[in-house]
Design a protein around this motif. Structure first.
Motif, mmCIF file in Angstrom:
data_model
loop_
_atom_site.group_PDB
_atom_site.id
_atom_site.type_symbol
_atom_site.label_atom_id
_atom_site.label_comp_id
_atom_site.label_asym_id
_atom_site.label_seq_id
_atom_site.Cartn_x
_atom_site.Cartn_y
_atom_site.Cartn_z
ATOM 1 N N GLY A 26 34.504 -18.477 3.774
ATOM 2 C CA GLY A 26 33.777 -17.962 2.195
ATOM 3 C C GLY A 26 33.193 -16.265 2.594
ATOM 4 O O GLY A 26 34.027 -15.477 3.404
ATOM 5 N N GLN A 27 32.814 -15.631 1.840
ATOM 6 C CA GLN A 27 32.789 -14.411 1.914
ATOM 7 C C GLN A 27 30.967 -14.325 2.304
ATOM 8 O O GLN A 27 30.208 -13.023 2.933
ATOM 9 C CB GLN A 27 32.479 -13.455 0.379
ATOM 10 C CG GLN A 27 33.651 -13.574 -0.082
ATOM 11 C CD GLN A 27 33.933 -12.902 -1.179
ATOM 12 O OE1 GLN A 27 33.498 -11.493 -0.931
ATOM 13 N NE2 GLN A 27 34.628 -13.246 -2.015
ATOM 14 N N GLN A 28 30.428 -15.212 2.881
ATOM 15 C CA GLN A 28 28.590 -15.327 2.780
ATOM 16 C C GLN A 28 27.927 -13.678 2.640
ATOM 17 O O GLN A 28 27.678 -13.588 3.328
ATOM 18 C CB GLN A 28 29.252 -14.563 4.692
ATOM 19 C CG GLN A 28 28.095 -15.143 5.370
ATOM 20 C CD GLN A 28 28.650 -15.700 6.891
ATOM 21 O OE1 GLN A 28 28.999 -16.404 7.562
ATOM 22 N NE2 GLN A 28 27.319 -15.015 7.625
ATOM 23 N N LEU A 29 28.319 -14.151 1.266
ATOM 24 C CA LEU A 29 27.386 -13.696 0.714
ATOM 25 C C LEU A 29 25.897 -13.857 -0.380
ATOM 26 O O LEU A 29 25.900 -15.083 0.777
ATOM 27 C CB LEU A 29 27.571 -12.885 -1.024
ATOM 28 C CG LEU A 29 28.800 -12.035 -0.951
ATOM 29 C CD1 LEU A 29 29.320 -12.024 -2.532
ATOM 30 C CD2 LEU A 29 28.550 -10.060 -1.133
ATOM 31 N N PRO A 30 24.597 -13.202 -0.007
ATOM 32 C CA PRO A 30 23.529 -13.680 -0.330
ATOM 33 C C PRO A 30 23.392 -14.717 -1.825
ATOM 34 O O PRO A 30 23.901 -14.475 -2.197
ATOM 35 C CB PRO A 30 22.743 -12.452 -0.144
ATOM 36 C CG PRO A 30 23.091 -10.938 0.269
ATOM 37 C CD PRO A 30 24.751 -12.261 0.238
ATOM 38 N N GLU A 31 22.740 -15.274 -1.920
ATOM 39 C CA GLU A 31 22.456 -16.375 -2.961
ATOM 40 C C GLU A 31 22.289 -15.406 -4.132
ATOM 41 O O GLU A 31 22.699 -15.747 -5.334
ATOM 42 C CB GLU A 31 21.555 -17.502 -2.381
ATOM 43 C CG GLU A 31 21.412 -18.701 -3.761
ATOM 44 C CD GLU A 31 23.360 -19.049 -3.969
ATOM 45 O OE1 GLU A 31 23.331 -19.396 -5.366
ATOM 46 O OE2 GLU A 31 23.932 -19.137 -3.723
ATOM 47 N N MET A 37 16.212 -15.068 -9.782
ATOM 48 C CA MET A 37 17.167 -14.228 -8.450
ATOM 49 C C MET A 37 15.588 -14.435 -7.380
ATOM 50 O O MET A 37 16.154 -13.997 -6.272
ATOM 51 C CB MET A 37 17.080 -12.893 -8.865
ATOM 52 C CG MET A 37 18.091 -12.686 -9.370
ATOM 53 S SD MET A 37 18.513 -10.954 -10.919
ATOM 54 C CE MET A 37 18.801 -9.840 -9.070
ATOM 55 N N GLU A 38 14.450 -14.288 -7.957
ATOM 56 C CA GLU A 38 13.058 -14.791 -7.340
ATOM 57 C C GLU A 38 13.651 -16.488 -5.886
ATOM 58 O O GLU A 38 13.171 -15.967 -5.215
ATOM 59 C CB GLU A 38 11.780 -14.445 -7.906
ATOM 60 C CG GLU A 38 10.843 -14.815 -6.884
ATOM 61 C CD GLU A 38 9.917 -13.784 -6.544
ATOM 62 O OE1 GLU A 38 9.307 -13.988 -5.512
ATOM 63 O OE2 GLU A 38 9.953 -12.576 -6.893
ATOM 64 N N THR A 39 13.805 -16.842 -6.839
ATOM 65 C CA THR A 39 14.276 -18.698 -5.718
ATOM 66 C C THR A 39 15.553 -18.004 -5.125
ATOM 67 O O THR A 39 15.402 -18.790 -4.064
ATOM 68 C CB THR A 39 14.578 -18.984 -7.231
ATOM 69 O OG1 THR A 39 13.652 -19.556 -8.674
ATOM 70 C CG2 THR A 39 14.315 -21.030 -6.941
ATOM 71 N N ALA A 40 16.731 -17.422 -5.774
ATOM 72 C CA ALA A 40 17.173 -16.874 -4.735
ATOM 73 C C ALA A 40 17.673 -16.564 -4.093
ATOM 74 O O ALA A 40 17.780 -16.755 -2.707
ATOM 75 C CB ALA A 40 19.029 -16.379 -5.580
ATOM 76 N N ARG A 41 16.172 -15.518 -3.769
ATOM 77 C CA ARG A 41 15.973 -14.204 -2.773
ATOM 78 C C ARG A 41 15.110 -16.048 -1.751
ATOM 79 O O ARG A 41 15.112 -15.692 -0.764
ATOM 80 C CB ARG A 41 15.329 -13.126 -3.022
ATOM 81 C CG ARG A 41 14.191 -12.957 -2.457
ATOM 82 C CD ARG A 41 13.599 -11.851 -2.763
ATOM 83 N NE ARG A 41 12.390 -10.498 -1.361
ATOM 84 C CZ ARG A 41 11.665 -10.998 -0.504
ATOM 85 N NH1 ARG A 41 11.084 -12.078 -1.399
ATOM 86 N NH2 ARG A 41 11.487 -10.614 -0.133
ATOM 87 N N CYS A 42 14.465 -16.943 -1.947
ATOM 88 C CA CYS A 42 14.100 -17.562 -1.414
ATOM 89 C C CYS A 42 14.314 -18.722 -0.581
ATOM 90 O O CYS A 42 15.182 -18.922 0.262
ATOM 91 C CB CYS A 42 12.997 -18.316 -1.939
ATOM 92 S SG CYS A 42 11.601 -17.244 -2.942
ATOM 93 N N ALA A 43 15.898 -18.665 -1.415
ATOM 94 C CA ALA A 43 16.820 -19.528 -0.033
ATOM 95 C C ALA A 43 17.337 -18.581 0.614
ATOM 96 O O ALA A 43 17.922 -19.503 1.557
ATOM 97 C CB ALA A 43 17.974 -19.958 -1.711
ATOM 98 N N ASP A 44 17.479 -17.446 0.185
ATOM 99 C CA ASP A 44 18.566 -17.006 1.515
ATOM 100 C C ASP A 44 17.707 -16.326 2.241
ATOM 101 O O ASP A 44 18.471 -16.572 4.185
ATOM 102 C CB ASP A 44 19.116 -15.142 0.745
ATOM 103 C CG ASP A 44 19.382 -15.623 0.067
ATOM 104 O OD1 ASP A 44 21.064 -15.729 -0.014
ATOM 105 O OD2 ASP A 44 19.507 -14.342 -1.547
ATOM 106 N N ILE A 45 16.890 -15.763 1.978
ATOM 107 C CA ILE A 45 15.341 -15.795 3.484
ATOM 108 C C ILE A 45 15.060 -17.609 4.172
ATOM 109 O O ILE A 45 14.814 -17.418 4.997
ATOM 110 C CB ILE A 45 14.095 -15.414 3.068
ATOM 111 C CG1 ILE A 45 14.373 -14.086 2.328
ATOM 112 C CG2 ILE A 45 13.678 -15.361 3.878
ATOM 113 C CD1 ILE A 45 13.148 -13.723 1.891
#
Length: 597
Positions: free
Chosen positions: A100-105, A360-368
């Motif tokens: 994959g490209q390892q992009l943030p969620e 996007m808030e939820t995705a940021r939580c997943a990223d961190i």
């Protein structure tokens, strides 16, 4: 083109509100910067503009068909899958190691938003990436090497095969069986229904991630295992997976929903993913991703509807201002100038941009939670992700339906015709509150599990983040009243929660969860109010510090105006919800003397 979403709003949320480039400070995302983010967004928008949006209606009117055991879908699906696979856009969120490209969620999720806004009838690649991620995360190295590359390359379709005719959402009642074989495979026998993209002619193979029960396994959810079940085996042999039927749907007609039968000839083979009896635990990874994806689909469809109705309202002349005594022969005005039309457009904007912000808030939580090496930070954002997931699935889909309905209303009679896209979008979005756990299931998850998880730590973390936004808003005089409103709303939500908790402590779970959907509605309004206040803080700070003018000033002022609209039109709904949630009159729980309906 991009007449289906606002790139300016997306950039505002991604870079100004959530500072997505800050994630590149974590080693896992360090290969990226804003340039790589923008390049990927540009590539996806190009596919949306050329291969998806122009064929929005055609996919609906030429829906999949099952004839002589074969499922045909629109040929543009094949072009889309090839383009996405060739560009490496199916596996953008996968690690480099897994191809994959390892992009943030947070970036990966907005790619899905763009694609689904362009044409939600092409939801094939999201299913494939979810299935491939399960294999990459939990399966043996042999299964990973066999399946992941071709799935991410767009050659093989992935599915999530859970639901059965007699079980529905009650997965503990599934009966599909798995019998161990000498070669290490399992013989699969059973039926699955409503399998999206469960069969079609625009790829080389269909790879089902399927739940089944190994012979002799315990009853209930603890006895369920997960298997890779391909349509064709590696030697090209048919794997005895039969397309028994195809459901012709109200909307999202570009994607076949299949009834599948496995093992009619006792020759369907599956390969175990991970350990026996842990299938539901594994599948929840894909289901949680899918829930956020469905929420994003709801926001995306609502975005396409908003853009279409906004354009219409600007161009459609009708009547004159009510307060102006103008002659009947004077020019009519665009309907966007009428207060009731403006109200409907503001509601759509508030729902679309508020929902996207929450997702996007939820995705940021997943990223961190994924990338952080600090155990405390990792736990905080993991628990916030757990809490926000059912809300991020529910609010954008339930209120997305309301938003699309308002968009159709803006067009009046024209909205009810096939000449404009609103009637199709209205049909398309209706499935989203049903996909991946109905609104009732999500609501019971929120109130029954997430609010009490870890002694209430997820809620404490969330309220701490909301308190930060409130404190920032209070530094701006024009935002202070809204900060105080949100503070009062949090108090009201806590009061309702405390009124319901005694039922849980007494073991009266039916009474506790009786109105969980109303609780979800109240919680969702509070959460979106927080997101709008957060956006308004950024907009106001930018106006003060950067002194923008022209279109940029209008953009930021529009953010503040829409925040005010949400607080004055949507937030007051919590008053009625709170009254009902604290009401002790029980009207929906079954009794010995059942009410006749």
């Amino acid at each position: 083109m991009a007449q289906y979403y606002s790139r300016r709003n997306l950039n505002f949320l991604l870079y100004e509100v959530f500072n997505a480039t800050e994630l590149t400070h974590y080693p896992y995302y360090s290969a990226h910067d804003r340039e790589t983010f923008d390049m990927t967004i540009d590539a996806v928008t190009q596919i949306g503009d050329t291969l998806m949006f122009p064929h929005f209606r055609d996919l609906d009117r030429n829906q999949p068909e099952l004839k002589n055991g074969k499922v045909t879908v629109h040929p543009k699906v094949g072009e889309y899958l090839k383009a996405m696979g060739d560009a490496g856009l199916i596996g953008t969120g996968f690690s480099f190691e897994d191809g994959g490209q390892q992009l943030p969620e947070i970036v990966n999720s907005v790619l899905g938003f763009i694609l689904m806004a362009a044409n939600n009838g092409m939801m094939y690649t999201g299913l494939t990436s979810g299935a491939a991620r399960l294999i990459a995360t939990f399966a043996s190295e042999e299964l990973k090497q066999t399946y992941v590359e071709k799935m991410l390359g767009g050659k093989w379709q992935g599915t999530m095969a859970l639901t059965e005719p007699q079980a529905g959402s009650s997965l503990s009642d599934i009966t599909t069986s798995a019998t161990p074989q000498a070669d290490g495979s399992y013989r699969i026998k059973g039926q699955k229904v409503f399998i999206s993209a469960g069969d079609h002619d625009q790829c080389e193979n269909i790879i089902h991630l399927m739940l089944a029960r190994i012979d002799g396994a315990p009853k209930g959810t603890k006895g369920i295992s997960l298997f890779v079940v391909p349509k064709y085996r590696l030697d090209g042999a048919d794997n005895d997976v039969t397309s028994t039927g195809i459901y012709h749907k109200l909307g999202q007609r570009g994607v076949p929903a299949m009834h599948l039968t496995m093992g009619d000839n006792d020759d369907c083979h599956g390969w175990l993913v991970g350990e026996p009896h842990r299938g539901l635990n594994y599948m929840f990874q894909m289901m949680n991703e899918a829930r956020i994806g469905v929420g994003m689909t709801g926001a995306a469809i609502a975005s396409a509807a908003y853009e279409a109705s906004l354009q219409y309202a600007k161009e459609r002349p009708q009547s004159r201002r009510l307060n102006q005594k103008t002659a009947l022969d004077s020019p009519q005005i665009p309907i966007i100038q009428h207060p009731d039309v403006k109200r409907m457009l503001l509601l759509q904007k508030a729902v679309v941009e508020g929902s996207l912000s929450l997702l996007m808030e939820t995705a940021r939580c997943a990223d961190i939670a994924h990338a952080s090496e600090d155990p405390e930070e990792k736990e905080k954002y993991h628990l916030m992700l757990e809490l926000l997931t059912p809300v991020a699935k529910t609010y954008p889909t339930e209120m997305g339906m309301v938003a699309v309905s308002n968009g159709l209303q803006v067009l009046g009679g024209y909205g009810f015709t096939e000449d404009f896209p609103l009637e199709q979008l209205y049909r398309d979005i209706r499935i989203t509150p049903i996909y991946e756990g109905t609104t009732g299931i999500q609501s019971q998850d929120l109130l029954g599990r997430k609010m009490t998880m870890k002694g209430g730590k997820p809620v404490q973390f969330l309220f701490g983040e909301v308190a930060k936004t409130i404190a920032e808003a209070e530094t701006h005089e024009n935002l202070k009243p809204y900060a105080q409103k949100l503070k009062a709303e949090l108090g009201r939500l806590q009061e309702v929660t405390m009124a319901l908790m005694p039922f849980a402590m007494q073991g009266d779970i039916e009474r506790f969860l009786m109105d969980a959907t109303l609780y979800m509605e109240m919680f969702g309004i509070n959460t979106i109010a927080w997101q709008w206040l957060k956006q308004a803080v950024v907009a106001q700070r930018t106006i003060v510090t950067q002194n923008p003018d022209g279109e940029e000033l209008a953009f930021y002022e529009g953010k503040i105006h829409t925040m005010k609209f949400f607080f004055h039109y949507e937030v007051p709904k919590t008053l009625g919800l709170a009254v009902r949630l604290k009401d002790n009159e029980v009207l929906t729980i079954a009794t010995e003397k059942e009410v006749v309906l």
